[in-house]
Scaffold this active site. Sequence first.
Site, PDB file in Angstrom:
ATOM      1  CG  HIS A 104      -1.869   1.026   1.418  1.00 46.33           C
ATOM      2  ND1 HIS A 104      -1.569   2.294   1.851  1.00 46.33           N
ATOM      3  CD2 HIS A 104      -3.205   1.006   1.195  1.00 46.33           C
ATOM      4  CE1 HIS A 104      -2.684   3.008   1.884  1.00 46.33           C
ATOM      5  NE2 HIS A 104      -3.692   2.260   1.495  1.00 46.33           N
ATOM      6  CG  ASP A 151       0.532  -2.265   6.143  1.00 45.77           C
ATOM      7  OD1 ASP A 151      -0.437  -2.400   6.899  1.00 45.77           O
ATOM      8  OD2 ASP A 151       0.478  -1.608   5.083  1.00 45.77           O
ATOM      9  CD  GLN A 185      -7.100  -4.263   4.103  1.00 49.62           C
ATOM     10  OE1 GLN A 185      -8.065  -4.940   4.462  1.00 49.62           O
ATOM     11  NE2 GLN A 185      -7.234  -3.020   3.652  1.00 49.62           N
ATOM     12  CE  LYS A 197      -7.376  -0.323   6.349  1.00 46.18           C
ATOM     13  NZ  LYS A 197      -8.089   0.347   5.283  1.00 46.18           N
ATOM     14  CB  CYS A 233      -3.825   3.443  -1.511  1.00 50.31           C
ATOM     15  SG  CYS A 233      -5.081   4.687  -1.285  1.00 50.31           S
TER      16      CYS A 233
END
Length: 413
Positions: A130, A207, A210, A233, A371
């Site tokens: 991302h 990261d 998600q 999220k 993104c």
Amino acid sequence: MTADTPVKPYDIGKVREDFPVLHQEINDHPLVYLDNGATAQKPRQVIEVLDKYYREYNSNIHRGVHSLSEKATGEYEAARNKIKNFINAGSLQEVILTSGTTASINLVAQTYGRANLKPGDEILITEMEHHSNIVPWQILCEQTGASLKVVPINDKGELIMEEYQALLSDRTRLVAVVHISNALGTINPVKEIIDLAHAKEIPVLLDGAQAVPHCPVDVVALDCDFYCFSAHKLFGPTGTGVLYGKQALLEAMPPWQGGGDMIRTVRFNETTYNDLPYKFEAGTPHIAGVIGTGAAIDYVTAIGMENIAHYEADLLAYGSEALSHIDGLTQVGTAKNKAGIMSFVMDGIHPHDIGTILDQHGVAIRTGHHCAMPVMERYSIPATARASLALYNTRDDIDALVEALQNARKVFA
Ligand code: C6P
């Protein structure tokens, strides 16, 4: 999830009742919300906690001696403790509260990165990152003279691990990798990535934006050095997030932003900084947001992250199979190890048009580059349509998606 973790189905009807926003019509159709990768909906348990904070004890934290402030501070720090337990961090000092994944990554770039990188050094990322895990490192490279190296992906959207190993060099100072790709759904082999980097004494940042809503995350078992995620999220409020860091690394890092709460003493000729985690938490934070994040963690913990992962894996298999029967539809991102993200393109229909037609059927998806422009470049496409799942989606939602896509095909035939 380990092979022997017992999975307990949850009551999907009861779960859906907890999300007020799901029970409405959009363009005369029941809302089918499949844009969870962008942000997830909030259960009433989170909404009620936010409401209670503002109605009953709105106050600043770590500052007041009055009862409201003490209550707010207590709830805020209790949420930090829930986050610590949720990711199995070793201590509260290792849980830095930020405004989100983006802020967490920038914090590491501007503190750890600026303190440790010099000309000739390398930062290793991947082709599926991302922008939040690309641009902060590009800025850091401009500031320090370091350079960015990129691990390529194969046609399925999986990292080419031989290339990763080849790119890990004596000059690599940090590896920064997405745990689950937002554009492709790929679940990366993060444990292997970390072990290979650690064999060369290179720290690894993950990261996890998600990942945390969809699978259990244990930072100790992973042995990652930094782990970043956003609350929104994870069914929590926007504007809050987490940076987990190993204590020794965080202790050695200079502060990022200066201001209230991050200091111990301030004099014009010398300022001393607060202990962890406050050293990295300047200014009044999103207090209600953090308390709401605690409520969101209580919510998913009660259902069980293993159960959520199992439920979503079944739904993804159902969805991928259903999409494979739509003429002219190509799925983008077909990794063997995948989470509930279905990106696709359709012959003769721009993804934005797909999104608009689906909206007319009450189906909310995201369209665009997500993104992750380098991913689009990798597949030579301008954009994809993306349906992303959460714990409250059902096979009926997938059926509605498929029906709306068939309709889009007819419109553009
Ligand atoms: N992806 C999506 O629709 P923030 O904005 O800081 O909460 O999260 C940034 C971010 C970082 N990494 C990954 C893997 C992400 O998916 C995101 C956010 C959203 O895919 C909005 S672009």
